[in-house]
Scaffold this active site. Sequence first.
Site, short mmCIF file in Angstrom:
data_model
loop_
_atom_site.label_atom_id
_atom_site.label_comp_id
_atom_site.label_asym_id
_atom_site.label_seq_id
_atom_site.Cartn_x
_atom_site.Cartn_y
_atom_site.Cartn_z
CG ASP A 2 -16.00 16.18 7.15
OD1 ASP A 2 -15.49 16.86 7.04
OD2 ASP A 2 -15.92 15.49 5.88
CD GLU A 54 -17.89 19.74 9.79
OE1 GLU A 54 -17.79 20.64 9.36
OE2 GLU A 54 -17.84 18.37 8.54
#
Length: 639
Positions: A319, A372
């Site tokens: 993330d 990401e």
Amino acid sequence: MEKHRVILDTSLLTDHDIYLFKEGRHYRLYEKFGSHPGEVAGEAGTHFAVWAPNAARVCVFGDFNHWNPEAHPLAERPDGSGVFEGFLTGVGAGTRYKYRIVPGDGGAVSDRGDPFAFHWELSPRTASVVWDLSHDWQDGAWMEARGKSDSLAGAMSVYEMHLGSWRRPGDDPERLLSYRELAELLPPYLQQTGFTHVEFLPVMEHPFYGSWGYQCLGFFAPSSRYGTPQDFMALVETLHQAGIGVILDWVPSHFPSDAHGLAGFDGTHLYEHADPRQGFHPDWKSEIFNYGRNEVRAFLISSAFFWLDRFHGDGLRVDAVASMLYLDYSRKEGEWIPNRYGGRENIEAIEFLRSLNQAIYGEFPGAETIAEESTAWPMVSRPLYVGGLGFGMKWNMGWMHDTLDYFAQDPIHRKHHHGQFTFSLWYAFNENFVLPLSHDEVVHGKRSLLDRMPGEGGQKFANLRLLFGYMWGHPGKKLLFMGGEFAQGREWNHDQSLDWHLLEIAPHHGVQRWIEDLNAFYRRTPALYELDFSPQGFQWIDFRDEQNSVLSWLRRDREGRELLVVLNATPVPRSNYRIGVPRAGFWGEALNSDGTEYGGSGWGNLGGVESTPVPDHGFYDSLSLSLPPLSVLFLTAPD
């Protein structure tokens, strides 16, 4: 004899472990730190080890000593590592505990959970729990096959989901389903809908349910909201037995400042930077790891290893990578500190990410790391030896934004936005891309995917089916957040179940059927995935017909077999639309998003079209097609 005694036992945590830890190269710290039930000199108990280099005193306390914080001090190792350890007799699995940490500088005493705890009390309680992770895994066939596979050349259609809000019991909508209950319901649903993988929003223990797991403190523990670690193992195992891969969302970019967690752990900024210009994240109001500290890097890479090792994860979606790469991420001038060369790049974070990927790909065959990363940072998914960050894949955020912006346009205006429809192919092979329609796109006032589509009634559903057809035909692996597969009408709410009753309504059921057929066709058609990351797998036929908002292209597999994709992005049906093709013969209409079974009008090509020797688009032969309104067609080439 006292039932609970602290015995100094150095058999578990060796001098070599400490050496590797201080070097930042010990990637299985979970085997040594934390709490480990066992036996010493014939006495059963638990070995505790915690890193607190600036503490004057560390005690372990809990159920076993009536939560007396001073009764059982741990011994500080004499090697200067800052590790306190000890074997506590009479303490076994299931025991709740914390550490009392007395700072060496006379600062405030604090009670902390174990950074390496395998299990935690049910939130909002904050004690760690001694746990034995033994499990008799029954997914050997999956793990062996995975290790021999080429993930980048395989089909990957990912169902992203939040465990707590996918489905709730009908008789108690406030209750969360357990890992075991999910193991009964989720695998058959994913088999029905045809997804190859499931990606869980972070399952790592987190104090605030409303963070969806992205404010994690238990980097070595699945959330106790849904059961025990073995319950989560059973879920992963059942998914593997059903032929479904498991990707885990993992957050090494920041952590919350809850008093029982990592922030100021030993009275100093141990895991995080001391200067808020480096150590505090303005977007999430959370702490940023100090990637320049060897022990912190070892802690984080050990966490990544842990989920792939002990829980058989098939991949990690990392993330907020952009927030790690840039020192000035979401900061104004004067709110950040340049690197040693005066630049904005976070050199320590770059080194950490490269070490992370190198270690994972060296130890876990067939596993993938997926970034990401929302900027144009170069070579995110390229190997270290050519200067890349070493990730296997990267989310294509540019494709997502352009695509949703395009589909939000009224079809009458789409000809003026045609470039948004085609631009992604200019850079589609710069990285190994995943095409994400994730949870972030259906929250915070952005509306559901269905609600974002223009038009009324049937046109909204037709646009959504067109969007999914475009996505599945476009180069790149696929990711769709739960609810999208049956056209959830409202935004996602983590406190509620998805609206499963919508499947009783024909258009919603039609979208689900479309996803099922898309996934089934995708999985059996190598042209749609084998060369996802190579320009040899894609060829435009016509991207210039902005007046009609029509696109057409070819996908190819390694054997040269071709598939034709044609999109009509307006509600105007088009008869006798000519498309040049590279082969003469019968092109079979394999999928048509306007089929009646999907809720469409049933317009199409009656199973396929025979080519004619009429040159077009640079080919000697062409097809005269009927293009249904707001539709996508998939046509297979002649043998």
